[in-house]
Design an enzyme around this catalytic site. Structure first.
Site, PDB file in Angstrom:
ATOM      1  N   GLY A  91       0.897  -1.212   0.061  1.00  0.00           N
ATOM      2  CA  GLY A  91       0.151   0.061   0.016  1.00  0.00           C
ATOM      3  C   GLY A  91       0.997   1.161   0.037  1.00  0.00           C
ATOM      4  N   SER A 164      -3.455   9.418   8.353  1.00  0.00           N
ATOM      5  CA  SER A 164      -2.834   8.565   7.367  1.00  0.00           C
ATOM      6  C   SER A 164      -1.631   8.984   6.696  1.00  0.00           C
ATOM      7  CB  SER A 164      -3.791   7.977   6.545  1.00  0.00           C
ATOM      8  OG  SER A 164      -3.030   7.355   5.174  1.00  0.00           O
ATOM      9  N   ASP A 312      -0.325  -0.637  12.892  1.00  0.00           N
ATOM     10  CA  ASP A 312       0.038  -1.899  12.567  1.00  0.00           C
ATOM     11  C   ASP A 312       0.476  -2.971  13.546  1.00  0.00           C
ATOM     12  OD1 ASP A 312      -0.086  -1.137   9.863  1.00  0.00           O
ATOM     13  OD2 ASP A 312       2.135  -0.577   9.687  1.00  0.00           O
ATOM     14  N   LYS A 339      -6.527  -2.672   5.953  1.00  0.00           N
ATOM     15  CA  LYS A 339      -5.125  -3.064   5.640  1.00  0.00           C
ATOM     16  C   LYS A 339      -5.052  -4.256   4.821  1.00  0.00           C
ATOM     17  CE  LYS A 339      -3.725   0.274   8.185  1.00  0.00           C
ATOM     18  NZ  LYS A 339      -3.054   1.447   7.819  1.00  0.00           N
ATOM     19  N   ARG A 385       1.228  -9.643   9.075  1.00  0.00           N
ATOM     20  CA  ARG A 385       1.042  -9.339  10.445  1.00  0.00           C
ATOM     21  C   ARG A 385       0.002 -10.079  11.179  1.00  0.00           C
ATOM     22  NH1 ARG A 385       4.423  -5.165  10.545  1.00  0.00           N
ATOM     23  NH2 ARG A 385       4.402  -3.526   8.982  1.00  0.00           N
TER      24      ARG A 385
END
Ligand code: S3P
Length: 431
Positions: A91, A164, A312, A339, A385
């Site tokens: 991303g 962001s 995250d 995400k 993750r």
């Protein structure tokens, strides 16, 4: 993994380079005059996607084992790509490069894997269009693939509805090519690596409250960048050190930028024994060694302005909460849904399958910690993750654990399983 005994984690670990900073070093080095040398670069799949995109834009980038050399051609030195730019799973690559491509004199098309093609791009398309960029979603669904027709750009003051760094950085990078001062105001401050590194390369950029302000057309000069260890990768070992009885781990040279250090604040508030040693600064980025010792954790409430500083890390925080005493509430984190996977849904489904007491909410989750958890089949949804979070959970769970697509950790932490094995002094068999 078959977990019959609990092995304490002991020893030192050099954490791989920060993913956000590694991406930016390649991008800004490409736009600078002369050579940029990057050490401790993250050789993860996402950052390799950024290298390949800039190579396709005509930049010579040498990737040797111990350093990256970027032979930058200046702000106006990129050339039209002869091929589609493939951003892979990243991303950050997709959104930041869109800002840069908006200010070029040529048209480019970029795409990525199945996950990238579902992630929202309207959040950058809207402000970039306001600046004058010709940016279209090929399938007309506000997702990649995107075609970007480089244009003359106007500067804007953009009030982002979301905190962001990817939105902020896309606009600031387009702002390098605009006709005046570009401003981005966020509801809360998001990670500020673009601001720190752009300033280091010679851009005129400053921050006032939650507003970043950039002047256009700087002369960027090649730099030596030493990338600090990624706190988002360190987070798995912080959690393991706190959760597994008898553990004591020293994590070396980790970036502790205050816009990224929410995991440390949360871990301490949960009762974690964490010490920062050897504090330093590298290219404007604060770093530290982090000493973590086994601790009894308790649940807390997490929300508001701390969320962007640990966005995250919420999957691994949810694992910590599942083993902690009491209730943890995570709120104001709706961004998790967009995400690499829907991290609210995926964490809740997988933790429930392990026997945890957890429910999803509109913007987060509620976890009643302390249940005994058992091994199960974890669907990682190819999200690095998620895979790493459940590998840590399995250290304390009974029975066999299978993590589907476990090698997706290569996106950000290619040596994750080897490092976990080494610190546990054992070969943990993840199937
Ligand atoms: C990143 C910003 C964050 C983060 C991502 C990396 C960056 O995304 O989740 O992993 O390098 O700018 P958002 O800006 O969308 O929150």
């Amino acid at each position: 993994m078959i977990n019959e005994t609990i092995y304490p984690l002991k020893g030192e670990l050099e954490i791989p380079g920060d993913k956000s900073i590694s991406h930016r070093a390649i991008m800004f080095g490409s736009l600078a005059n002369g050579t940029t040398e990057v050490t401790h670069f993250l050789q993860g799949a996402d950052c390799l996607s950024t290298i390949s995109c800039f190579q396709k834009l005509g930049i010579k980038i040498e990737n040797t084992t111990d350093k990256i050399l970027i032979h930058g051609k200046g702000l106006h030195g990129l050339s039209a790509p002869t091929d589609i730019l493939d951003c892979g799973n990243s991303g950050t690559t997709t959104r930041l490069i869109s800002g840069i491509l908006s200010g070029q004199t040529f048209t480019s098309t970029l795409t990525g894997d199945a996950s990238i093609q579902k992630r929202p791009m309207k959040r950058i398309m809207d402000p970039l269009r306001q600046m004058g960029a010709g940016i279209t979603s090929i399938h007309d669904n506000n997702c990649a693939p995107l075609t970007i027709k480089g244009s003359k750009l106007q500067s804007i003051h953009y009030y982002s509805p979301i905190a962001s760094a990817q939105i902020k950085s896309a606009i600031l990078l387009a702002g390098l090519y605009a006709n005046g001062e570009t401003r981005v105001t966020e509801p809360y401050i998001s990670r500020n690596h673009s601001e720190i590194m752009l300033s280091h390369f010679g851009a005129n950029i400053k921050t006032e409250g939650t507003t970043a302000i950039l002047l256009p057309n700087p002369i960027l000069e090649g730099q030596k960048i030493a990338v600090p260890g990624d706190i988002s990768s360190a987070a798995y070992f912080i959690a393991a050190g706190l959760l597994v009885p008898g553990s004591e781990i020293l994590l070396k040279n980790v970036g502790i930028n205050p816009t990224r250090d929410g995991i440390l604040r949360v871990a301490k508030e949960m009762g974690g024994n964490i010490e920062l040693l050897n504090m330093n600064t590298d290219n404007g980025e604060p770093t530290s060694d982090i000493l973590v010792k086994f601790s009894a954790l308790q649940g807390i409430t997490i929300g508001g302005e701390i969320i962007p500083t640990l966005i995250d890390e919420i999957p691994i925080i949810a694992i910590m909460a599942a083993f902690a005493k009491g209730t943890t509430i995570i709120k104001d984190a709706a961004e998790l849904k967009v995400k690499e996977s829907n991290r609210i849904q995926v964490m809740v489904d997988n933790l429930k399958a392990m026997g945890a007491d957890i429910e999803s909410t509109e913007d987060g989750m509620i976890i009643h910690g302390g249940n005994d958890l058992h091994g199960t089949i974890i669907d990682s949804h190819m999200d690095h993750r998620i895979a790493m979070s459940f590998a840590i959970a399995s250290l304390l769970a009974d029975g066999q654990m299978t993590i589907l697509d476990k090698n997706c950790v290569d996106i950000s932490f290619p040596t994750f399983y080897q490092d976990l094995n080494r610190l546990s002094g054992n070969t943990l068999h993840f199937s």
